[in-house]
Design a protein around this motif. Structure first.
Motif, PDB file in Angstrom:
ATOM      1  N   ASP A   1      -0.805  13.399  -4.569  1.00 29.32           N
ATOM      2  CA  ASP A   1      -0.444  11.995  -4.799  1.00 29.32           C
ATOM      3  C   ASP A   1      -1.604  11.220  -5.417  1.00 29.32           C
ATOM      4  OD1 ASP A   1       2.156  12.195  -3.558  1.00 29.32           O
ATOM      5  OD2 ASP A   1       1.089  12.382  -1.661  1.00 29.32           O
TER       6      ASP A   1
ATOM      7  N   CYS B   1       2.842   4.067   0.302  1.00 27.67           N
ATOM      8  CA  CYS B   1       3.480   4.911   1.320  1.00 27.67           C
ATOM      9  C   CYS B   1       3.044   4.501   2.728  1.00 27.67           C
ATOM     10  CB  CYS B   1       3.118   6.375   1.035  1.00 27.67           C
ATOM     11  SG  CYS B   1       3.489   7.485   2.396  1.00 27.67           S
ATOM     12  N   ILE B   2       1.744   4.314   2.884  1.00 27.87           N
ATOM     13  CA  ILE B   2       1.252   4.060   4.237  1.00 27.87           C
ATOM     14  C   ILE B   2       1.709   2.677   4.713  1.00 27.87           C
ATOM     15  CG2 ILE B   2      -1.078   3.092   3.761  1.00 27.87           C
ATOM     16  CD1 ILE B   2      -0.165   5.802   6.354  1.00 27.87           C
TER      17      ILE B   2
ATOM     18  N   ARG C   1       0.475  10.532  11.962  1.00 28.95           N
ATOM     19  CA  ARG C   1      -0.298   9.288  12.018  1.00 28.95           C
ATOM     20  C   ARG C   1       0.479   8.174  12.708  1.00 28.95           C
ATOM     21  NH1 ARG C   1      -2.153   8.770   5.896  1.00 28.95           N
ATOM     22  NH2 ARG C   1       0.007   9.472   5.712  1.00 28.95           N
TER      23      ARG C   1
ATOM     24  N   CYS D   1      -1.075  14.826   1.092  1.00 30.59           N
ATOM     25  CA  CYS D   1      -1.178  13.901  -0.053  1.00 30.59           C
ATOM     26  C   CYS D   1      -2.112  14.378  -1.163  1.00 30.59           C
ATOM     27  CB  CYS D   1      -1.698  12.512   0.361  1.00 30.59           C
ATOM     28  SG  CYS D   1      -0.830  11.749   1.682  1.00 30.59           S
TER      29      CYS D   1
ATOM     30  N   CYS E   1      -0.336   6.564  -2.141  1.00 31.09           N
ATOM     31  CA  CYS E   1      -0.719   6.562  -0.726  1.00 31.09           C
ATOM     32  C   CYS E   1      -0.769   5.146  -0.166  1.00 31.09           C
ATOM     33  CB  CYS E   1      -2.081   7.225  -0.539  1.00 31.09           C
ATOM     34  SG  CYS E   1      -1.973   9.009  -0.595  1.00 31.09           S
TER      35      CYS E   1
HETATM   36 FE1  FES Z   1      -0.561   9.602   0.960  1.00 29.61          FE
HETATM   37 FE2  FES Z   1       1.705   8.861   2.373  1.00 29.61          FE
HETATM   38  S1  FES Z   1       1.518   9.820   0.374  1.00 29.61           S
HETATM   39  S2  FES Z   1      -0.369   8.385   2.733  1.00 29.61           S
END
Ligand code: FES
Ligand code: 5AD
Length: 350
Positions: free
Chosen positions: A314, A322-323, A279, A311, A319
């Motif tokens: 998760d 993380c993002i 990404r 993910c 997320c």
């Molecule tokens: Fe889901 Fe990185 S853990 S976007």
């Protein structure tokens, strides 16, 4: 690369590109200059802010049988689930609490969710002060109109491929013309329209990928997502490979940015399945949107369109954090507003 240089130069001067020009760009052996050009155009037209959209995968029931898709109706191994309307609304509330300004409701074509149920869900979610995007497949114009009246802002429907014969072979029982009709209806009804295609389908040519880009330009789309095709073991396309699909998807994204400089282009999740930095690389090749998964619990694993989805273990909050860290690691920022098409240019003019 020698042939592509003048085409790139013309693209940067905002001159019209022909189908042959686009195909030549998709063939580039050394794509670094193409990626750099897309990155430049992205910065100029949509800025450094990245728009986040919270993806809620609310049902994996589907009446369709697309040969590439893991939740096709003929896959008896797909473990089916359907979130209740209350659970969908609660998931959206959680996403809004995490700071998302858009919620994307995505599912297979699940007829259990009739117009009344969907409209009630949309109305409830709109009370959370978020934009609502639907990604629930082909419907009648009347249904699209009803969702719009209930408050839906955007609609995602990939054309998948503009090669009509290929589409109808890979999506048995479906009509390409009807899919295109849906997109035109959505536009007329005032939705922000997202489309997109799969890259690397068996039998797909570079010429047809060039046609996809021209189709998006002609509509015109407000957003388009490019996803590498990843063969699912429980589908008839299990023996295909994903070899080369990552790089070709990056090229598609980059050329799309040159052709449609101000649209929203997501760095798709499937990109990160094929590459650990997928990404972020996409964000450096023209993309300006990420759609992190905001679905809770088991459904994350069960919504398996393709294998190796990221993910799945998760939680939505992980997320979200993380993002943000990833985006900031490449010198970009997360946008705090709704992120509609054209917002950046409008803000610059004011
Ligand atoms: Fe889901 Fe990185 S853990 S976007
Ligand atoms: N690989 C990658 N993407 C897929 N999709 C469906 N099946 C696959 C696959 N095997 C994509 C389709 C659909 C989107 C929601 O997921 O393009 O529009």
């Amino acid at each position: 690369m020698t042939d592509a240089q003048p085409i790139l130069a013309r693209a940067l001067r905002r001159e019209e590109l022909s189908k042959a020009d686009i195909t030549a760009l998709l063939c580039i052996q050394e794509p670094a200059p193409l990626f750099a050009a897309a990155d430049r155009v992205r910065r100029e037209f949509v800025g450094d802010e990245v728009y986040l959209r919270a993806l809620i995968e609310f049902s994996n029931y589907c009446k369709n049988d697309c040969l590439y898709c893991g939740i096709r109706r003929s896959n008896p191994k797909a473990d089916r689930y359907r979130l209740t309307p209350e659970k969908i609304i609660e998931t959206a509330r959680n996403a809004a609490g995490l700071g998302y300004k858009t919620v994307v409701l995505q599912s297979g074509e699940d007829l259990w969710f009739d117009t009344d149920k969907l409209c009630r869900i949309i109305r409830e979610i709109k009370k959370l002060d978020v934009a609502v995007t639907l990604s629930i497949g082909e419907k009648t114009r009347e249904e699209y109109a009803a969702y719009r009246r209930a408050g839906a802002d955007r609609y995602l429907l990939r054309i998948e491929t503009t090669d009509k014969a290929l589409y109808e072979k890979l999506d048995p029982g479906m009509s390409w013309d009807n899919r295109a009709r849906c997109l035109y209806d959505l536009k007329e009804l005032g939705y922000e329209v997202g489309s997109g295609s799969l890259v690397g389908l068996p039998g797909q040519t570079l010429e047809s990928l060039a046609d996809d880009l021209l189709f998006f330009k002609n509509l015109p789309v407000d957003m388009a997502g490019i996803g590498p095709f990843i063969p699912h073991p429980q589908t008839p396309l299990a023996a295909e490979t994903a070899q080369g699909h990552f790089e070709l998807s990056l090229k598609m994204m980059a050329v799309m940015r040159l052709l449609l400089p101000d649209i929203n282009i997501p760095a798709t999740t499937a990109m990160e399945t094929l590459h650990p930095q997928g990404r972020l690389l996409a964000l450096k090749c023209g993309a300006n949107v990420v759609m992190p998964n905001a679905t809770q619990g088991e459904a994350r694993v069960k919504y398996e369109l393709y294998p190796g989805k990221i993910c799945t273990g998760d939680a939505p909050e992980q997320c979200r954090g993380c993002i943000q860290r990833k985006i900031e690691s490449i010198g970009r920022t997360v946008c705090g507003s709704y992120g509609f098409h054209g917002d950046y240019l409008k803000e610059k003019q004011n």
